[in-house]
Design a protein around this motif. Structure first.
Motif, PDB file in Angstrom:
ATOM      1  N   VAL A   1      62.583 111.035  71.373  1.00 17.46           N
ATOM      2  CA  VAL A   1      63.197 112.067  70.537  1.00 17.46           C
ATOM      3  C   VAL A   1      64.471 112.524  71.251  1.00 17.46           C
ATOM      4  CG1 VAL A   1      62.978 114.384  69.572  1.00 17.46           C
ATOM      5  CG2 VAL A   1      61.012 112.838  69.538  1.00 17.46           C
ATOM      6  N   GLU A   2      65.607 112.532  70.546  1.00 16.17           N
ATOM      7  CA  GLU A   2      66.878 112.929  71.142  1.00 16.17           C
ATOM      8  C   GLU A   2      67.129 114.400  70.872  1.00 16.17           C
ATOM      9  OE1 GLU A   2      71.616 111.938  70.621  1.00 16.17           O
ATOM     10  OE2 GLU A   2      70.156 110.301  70.394  1.00 16.17           O
ATOM     11  N   LEU A   3      67.338 115.182  71.946  1.00 17.88           N
ATOM     12  CA  LEU A   3      67.618 116.606  71.843  1.00 17.88           C
ATOM     13  C   LEU A   3      68.880 116.903  72.639  1.00 17.88           C
ATOM     14  CD1 LEU A   3      64.058 118.189  72.375  1.00 17.88           C
ATOM     15  CD2 LEU A   3      65.216 117.727  70.209  1.00 17.88           C
ATOM     16  N   ASP A   4      69.857 117.503  71.969  1.00 19.37           N
ATOM     17  CA  ASP A   4      71.101 117.911  72.621  1.00 19.37           C
ATOM     18  C   ASP A   4      71.745 116.747  73.367  1.00 19.37           C
ATOM     19  OD1 ASP A   4      73.110 119.700  73.211  1.00 19.37           O
ATOM     20  OD2 ASP A   4      72.134 120.419  75.052  1.00 19.37           O
ATOM     21  N   GLY A   5      71.680 115.553  72.765  1.00 19.04           N
ATOM     22  CA  GLY A   5      72.331 114.390  73.336  1.00 19.04           C
ATOM     23  C   GLY A   5      71.570 113.713  74.458  1.00 19.04           C
ATOM     24  N   ARG A   6      70.381 114.163  74.761  1.00 20.79           N
ATOM     25  CA  ARG A   6      69.583 113.549  75.823  1.00 20.79           C
ATOM     26  C   ARG A   6      68.280 113.029  75.232  1.00 20.79           C
ATOM     27  NH1 ARG A   6      68.879 117.521  80.745  1.00 20.79           N
ATOM     28  NH2 ARG A   6      68.310 115.547  81.756  1.00 20.79           N
ATOM     29  N   GLU A   7      67.810 111.909  75.783  1.00 18.90           N
ATOM     30  CA  GLU A   7      66.576 111.319  75.277  1.00 18.90           C
ATOM     31  C   GLU A   7      65.375 111.930  75.996  1.00 18.90           C
ATOM     32  OE1 GLU A   7      64.269 107.011  74.969  1.00 18.90           O
ATOM     33  OE2 GLU A   7      66.444 107.072  75.269  1.00 18.90           O
ATOM     34  N   TYR A   8      64.406 112.364  75.182  1.00 19.80           N
ATOM     35  CA  TYR A   8      63.161 112.914  75.708  1.00 19.80           C
ATOM     36  C   TYR A   8      62.011 112.014  75.267  1.00 19.80           C
ATOM     37  CZ  TYR A   8      65.343 117.317  77.081  1.00 19.80           C
ATOM     38  OH  TYR A   8      66.120 118.274  77.679  1.00 19.80           O
ATOM     39  N   VAL A   9      61.176 111.616  76.219  1.00 20.89           N
ATOM     40  CA  VAL A   9      59.953 110.897  75.876  1.00 20.89           C
ATOM     41  C   VAL A   9      58.941 111.944  75.423  1.00 20.89           C
ATOM     42  CG1 VAL A   9      58.151 109.339  76.674  1.00 20.89           C
ATOM     43  CG2 VAL A   9      60.470 109.132  77.567  1.00 20.89           C
ATOM     44  N   THR A  10      58.422 111.778  74.210  1.00 19.94           N
ATOM     45  CA  THR A  10      57.645 112.829  73.548  1.00 19.94           C
ATOM     46  C   THR A  10      56.241 112.332  73.235  1.00 19.94           C
ATOM     47  OG1 THR A  10      59.677 113.697  72.566  1.00 19.94           O
ATOM     48  CG2 THR A  10      57.582 114.397  71.576  1.00 19.94           C
TER      49      THR A  10
ATOM     50  N   LEU B   1      54.572 117.458  73.807  1.00 17.77           N
ATOM     51  CA  LEU B   1      54.863 117.401  75.240  1.00 17.77           C
ATOM     52  C   LEU B   1      56.065 116.482  75.462  1.00 17.77           C
ATOM     53  CD1 LEU B   1      51.187 116.859  76.433  1.00 17.77           C
ATOM     54  CD2 LEU B   1      52.376 119.023  76.142  1.00 17.77           C
ATOM     55  N   GLN B   2      57.023 116.924  76.296  1.00 21.17           N
ATOM     56  CA  GLN B   2      58.269 116.176  76.456  1.00 21.17           C
ATOM     57  C   GLN B   2      58.716 116.159  77.913  1.00 21.17           C
ATOM     58  OE1 GLN B   2      60.407 118.631  73.510  1.00 21.17           O
ATOM     59  NE2 GLN B   2      60.830 116.717  72.428  1.00 21.17           N
ATOM     60  N   ARG B   3      59.291 115.018  78.303  1.00 21.51           N
ATOM     61  CA  ARG B   3      59.946 114.890  79.609  1.00 21.51           C
ATOM     62  C   ARG B   3      61.271 114.159  79.422  1.00 21.51           C
ATOM     63  NH1 ARG B   3      56.589 115.880  84.141  1.00 21.51           N
ATOM     64  NH2 ARG B   3      58.056 114.775  85.481  1.00 21.51           N
ATOM     65  N   SER B   4      62.291 114.661  80.099  1.00 20.56           N
ATOM     66  CA  SER B   4      63.615 114.051  80.001  1.00 20.56           C
ATOM     67  C   SER B   4      63.612 112.696  80.707  1.00 20.56           C
ATOM     68  CB  SER B   4      64.661 114.972  80.627  1.00 20.56           C
ATOM     69  OG  SER B   4      65.889 114.295  80.766  1.00 20.56           O
ATOM     70  N   LEU B   5      64.103 111.674  80.006  1.00 23.00           N
ATOM     71  CA  LEU B   5      64.150 110.344  80.608  1.00 23.00           C
ATOM     72  C   LEU B   5      65.151 110.317  81.765  1.00 23.00           C
ATOM     73  CD1 LEU B   5      63.182 107.428  80.530  1.00 23.00           C
ATOM     74  CD2 LEU B   5      65.000 106.939  78.880  1.00 23.00           C
ATOM     75  N   ASP B   6      66.281 111.014  81.606  1.00 23.79           N
ATOM     76  CA  ASP B   6      67.271 111.050  82.686  1.00 23.79           C
ATOM     77  C   ASP B   6      66.677 111.680  83.944  1.00 23.79           C
ATOM     78  OD1 ASP B   6      69.063 109.879  81.003  1.00 23.79           O
ATOM     79  OD2 ASP B   6      70.072 111.750  80.450  1.00 23.79           O
ATOM     80  N   ASP B   7      65.936 112.792  83.752  1.00 20.66           N
ATOM     81  CA  ASP B   7      65.319 113.451  84.902  1.00 20.66           C
ATOM     82  C   ASP B   7      64.258 112.557  85.536  1.00 20.66           C
ATOM     83  OD1 ASP B   7      66.923 115.593  84.408  1.00 20.66           O
ATOM     84  OD2 ASP B   7      65.375 116.766  83.373  1.00 20.66           O
ATOM     85  N   ALA B   8      63.544 111.806  84.675  1.00 18.57           N
ATOM     86  CA  ALA B   8      62.500 110.934  85.207  1.00 18.57           C
ATOM     87  C   ALA B   8      63.075 109.791  86.030  1.00 18.57           C
ATOM     88  CB  ALA B   8      61.645 110.384  84.061  1.00 18.57           C
ATOM     89  N   LEU B   9      64.257 109.290  85.647  1.00 16.80           N
ATOM     90  CA  LEU B   9      64.864 108.186  86.392  1.00 16.80           C
ATOM     91  C   LEU B   9      65.633 108.661  87.618  1.00 16.80           C
ATOM     92  CD1 LEU B   9      66.210 105.968  83.458  1.00 16.80           C
ATOM     93  CD2 LEU B   9      64.242 105.527  84.937  1.00 16.80           C
ATOM     94  N   ALA B  10      65.923 109.962  87.686  1.00 17.86           N
ATOM     95  CA  ALA B  10      66.694 110.468  88.822  1.00 17.86           C
ATOM     96  C   ALA B  10      66.015 110.184  90.163  1.00 17.86           C
ATOM     97  CB  ALA B  10      66.945 111.973  88.654  1.00 17.86           C
ATOM     98  N   PRO B  11      64.666 110.356  90.269  1.00 15.20           N
ATOM     99  CA  PRO B  11      64.052 110.034  91.561  1.00 15.20           C
ATOM    100  C   PRO B  11      64.258 108.586  91.984  1.00 15.20           C
ATOM    101  CG  PRO B  11      62.543 111.337  90.225  1.00 15.20           C
ATOM    102  CD  PRO B  11      63.682 110.957  89.342  1.00 15.20           C
ATOM    103  N   THR B  12      64.380 107.677  90.998  1.00 10.96           N
ATOM    104  CA  THR B  12      64.591 106.274  91.344  1.00 10.96           C
ATOM    105  C   THR B  12      65.904 106.099  92.095  1.00 10.96           C
ATOM    106  OG1 THR B  12      63.347 105.568  89.410  1.00 10.96           O
ATOM    107  CG2 THR B  12      64.837 103.958  90.389  1.00 10.96           C
ATOM    108  N   PHE B  13      66.964 106.739  91.625  1.00 14.29           N
ATOM    109  CA  PHE B  13      68.260 106.634  92.300  1.00 14.29           C
ATOM    110  C   PHE B  13      68.249 107.376  93.637  1.00 14.29           C
ATOM    111  CE2 PHE B  13      69.241 106.430  87.683  1.00 14.29           C
ATOM    112  CZ  PHE B  13      69.606 105.094  87.640  1.00 14.29           C
TER     113      PHE B  13
END
Length: 642
Positions: free
Chosen positions: A239-248, A265-277
């Motif tokens: 689900v896209e909210l405010d231009g960011r993809e959220y896994v819902t 329940l939602q988590r930001s995909l960008d935030d989830a990938l941040a730990p990888t970088f």
């Protein structure tokens, strides 16, 4: 040309090997970790959302169990039943407001079996109006236990509600109690899981959030973009909210009314990938730092090994002496560091064990605490012969209406402390406090050959202690407290009862019910203690006065009941003579010799005017003369009420 490398020292040879191996291992780890992190990021989000959904459902289940426990306890509360029986709206409203505050609930109602509101803490002026959620009551009526739970909206505000019937003893009303379902609930779970949580309801053709952790802009965007397809429930969707993809993750919530409710329940995909970088950057830094520290580490290895071992040895000596207060402090994070952490957890566990033992001994009887700590805690029990004691304070309800709350708490704590000490002095176990009532067990978890005798001595001593208790509390005249005590002996099931998450060591069986009924019977004969036949038979050294043959509520078989008078060997001659005259009168009464029994009772009444028992039987004789009993009459009287 042959390439040959010669090392001058063993140190350089080992260092070269270690550094080469380190480079190879770290390069492999770097590639493997970064690849795996990117591949597993989405899988991790799905697992996290699923676990969060389960945690949220568990939180709702816990709140539901708390509400049901509060409602069930209130359903069996004698004072609350009395308030309901008055039929006065003000009395009933005051009662439900009081219990709502005690339960820390947001709303509490009493609804008639016909569906009319009798008391509502949110709408104090409403009385006799139809309950706004009839489907909720219908669900409870369809349930085997007459209970139901749902998320419902009252005045536009969401509440998690439970309903349970009020038995007096038949169902006469519904008790409805609830907690709020708001942003605070969602925020509490977000703090522990890091997941954005929104509770949505269907409004018209669209969904609107009524409790969410999202900020205002994301909340409005979610309301515009969200649509629920039941086929997408219990799985993740983008689900896209405010231009960011959220896994819902979407899960329908429980509601028996007309309102559809769903948990999002939602988590930001960008935030989830941040730990990888971040991990990738960290690994690069570790790679470089590892080379430097590997060179320095070889020289320091010996000292880094021997020093932690010495610290652990000193810590072990302190533990051997019983000192758990000082943890070992080792800064290393290798095997020795893990060992130090394990050592500290061990000492913490030993200290916690002693603290739990001491604390548990204050919450429950020391005997029960020892039983729970000695055995593996599990549901179930075993058959045992025990003596059950029930005591109750007389006129406690009227006393509580006159006394200030803090004075009432002081009175109750003083009384319960004294009677609990008496129970424990005689080897009994205080099973539970039920308001001002006390239930005690003799024979479980630890049994004695004379448990019945211990129970009777306890009952008499509790009754005799009333004068001192009233004096200590400064009570006199009409404010003095009195008690009634019932004792029954028989086979029960003793063990851990309840749920897997909340256990209570107690006993269940016919003797428990009989003891409770005998406590109520004391009021009818105006005596302090009443025991059953089995208890009297098990106490040969005690003098008893037979009171009656009764059939108590909930029991078909008749029961001979007695009043304990004291030790047989030290019974006053005058009291012994009085008992013999009473036995003659009781024998004449049961033989239908009304005249003979009346003459004997007349003499007893004249000699002992304060003994209500004799006047009671004279009233019975007058009634039986007017309405003679049937031929199979054996003197048993039936009590349909406690």
């Amino acid at each position: 040309m042959e390439l040959s490398v010669r090392f001058r020292t063993f140190r350089s040879r080992v260092l070269t090997f270690v550094l080469g191996l380190l480079v190879l291992v770290q390069a492999s780890v770097f590639l493997a970790v970064t690849t795996a992190q990117e591949r597993n990021a989405r899988l991790h989000i799905d697992e996290t959302l699923e676990l969060t959904a389960a945690a949220f459902e568990t939180e709702l289940d816990v709140r539901e169990r708390i509400l049901l426990d509060k409602a069930r306890l209130l359903s069996g509360d004698f004072a609350f039943k009395e308030a309901c029986a008055t039929g006065e709206h003000g009395t009933l409203l005051s009662a439900v407001e009081n219990h709502r505050d005690r339960a820390d609930a947001s709303v509490m109602m009493v609804v008639s079996m016909d569906g009319d509101v009798q008391a509502d803490t949110l709408h104090p002026d409403q009385y006799g109006t139809p309950f706004a959620h009839p489907a909720f009551l219908d669900a409870a009526m369809d349930d085997d236990r007459g209970e139901a739970t749902s998320i419902e909206f009252i005045d536009g505000e969401p509440h998690q509600l439970v309903v349970t019937p009020l038995f007096t003893p038949d169902p006469t009303a519904w008790i409805v109690i609830g907690f709020p379902v708001d942003d605070a609930l969602a925020e509490e779970l977000r703090r522990s899981t890091g997941t954005e949580i929104s509770l949505m309801r269907m409004v018209g053709d669209g969904w609107q959030p009524f409790a969410t952790t999202l900020d205002r802009e994301l909340r409005d965007d979610l309301a515009r973009r969200f649509s629920l397809d039941l086929g997408e429930a219990h799985k993740s969707i983008p689900v896209e909210l405010d231009g960011r993809e959220y896994v819902t993750w979407i899960a329908p919530a429980e509601s028996v009314g007309r309102v559809q409710v769903a948990t999002v329940l939602q988590r930001s995909l960008d935030d989830a990938l941040a730990p990888t970088f971040r991990v990738r950057n960290i690994l690069v830094g570790i790679f470089g730092a590892g080379l430097i520290f590997s060179i320095l580490g070889g020289a320091l290895l010996a000292s880094r090994v021997t020093r932690p071992v010495a610290i652990l040895a000193r810590g072990a000596e302190r533990v051997a002496e019983g000192d758990y207060t000082e943890p070992v402090e080792i800064e290393q994070r290798d095997e020795l560091g893990v060992l130090a952490d394990s050592f500290n957890r061990m000492t913490k566990g030993l200290a916690e064990r002693d603290r739990v033992r001491n604390l548990l001994g204050k919450v429950v009887s020391p005997a029960v605490a020892e039983e729970l700590l000695r055995k593996e805690i599990e549901l179930g029990g075993e058959e045992r012969v025990v003596s059950v004691l029930f005591s109750d304070v007389r006129n406690f309800t009227s006393l509580s209406e006159r006394a200030a709350p803090h004075d009432l708490v002081r009175l109750l704590n003083t009384y319960l402390t004294r009677v609990s000490a008496i129970v424990e002095e005689h080897g009994g176990v205080v099973d539970k406090f039920i308001g001002d009532a006390v239930m005690a067990i003799f024979g479980a978890p630890l049994g004695h050959a004379d448990d019945a005798l211990r129970a009777v001595h306890t009952a008499m001593e509790m009754y005799e202690a009333l004068d001192d208790i009233n004096t200590d509390l400064g009570l006199s005249g009409d404010t003095r407290i009195g008690i009634g005590v019932g004792v029954s002996t028989g086979v029960v099931v003793a063990g851990n009862m309840g749920s897997l998450n909340r256990l209570n060591y107690t006993v269940i069986g016919d003797s428990v019910n009989v003891a409770s009924r005998l406590e109520g019977v004391t009021k009818r004969y105006r005596v302090g203690v009443v025991v059953g036949q089995s208890t009297a038979n098990a106490c040969p050294g005690i003098a008893f006065r037979e009171l009656d043959r009764v059939r108590v509520k909930g029991r078909d078989e008749s029961l001979t009941i007695y009043e304990p008078l004291g030790e047989q060997a030290s019974l006053a001659p005058e009291l012994a003579a009085e008992c013999r005259r009473w036995e003659e009168a009781l024998e004449s009464f049961r033989a239908r010799d009304w005249d003979g029994a009346d003459v004997l009772l007349d003499g007893l009444t004249e000699a002992y005017p304060d003994t209500y028992l004799y006047a009671l039987y004279r009233e019975r004789i007058a009634h039986l003369r007017a309405e003679p009993p049937p031929p199979d009459w054996d003197g048993t009287i039936t009590y349909d009420e406690k």
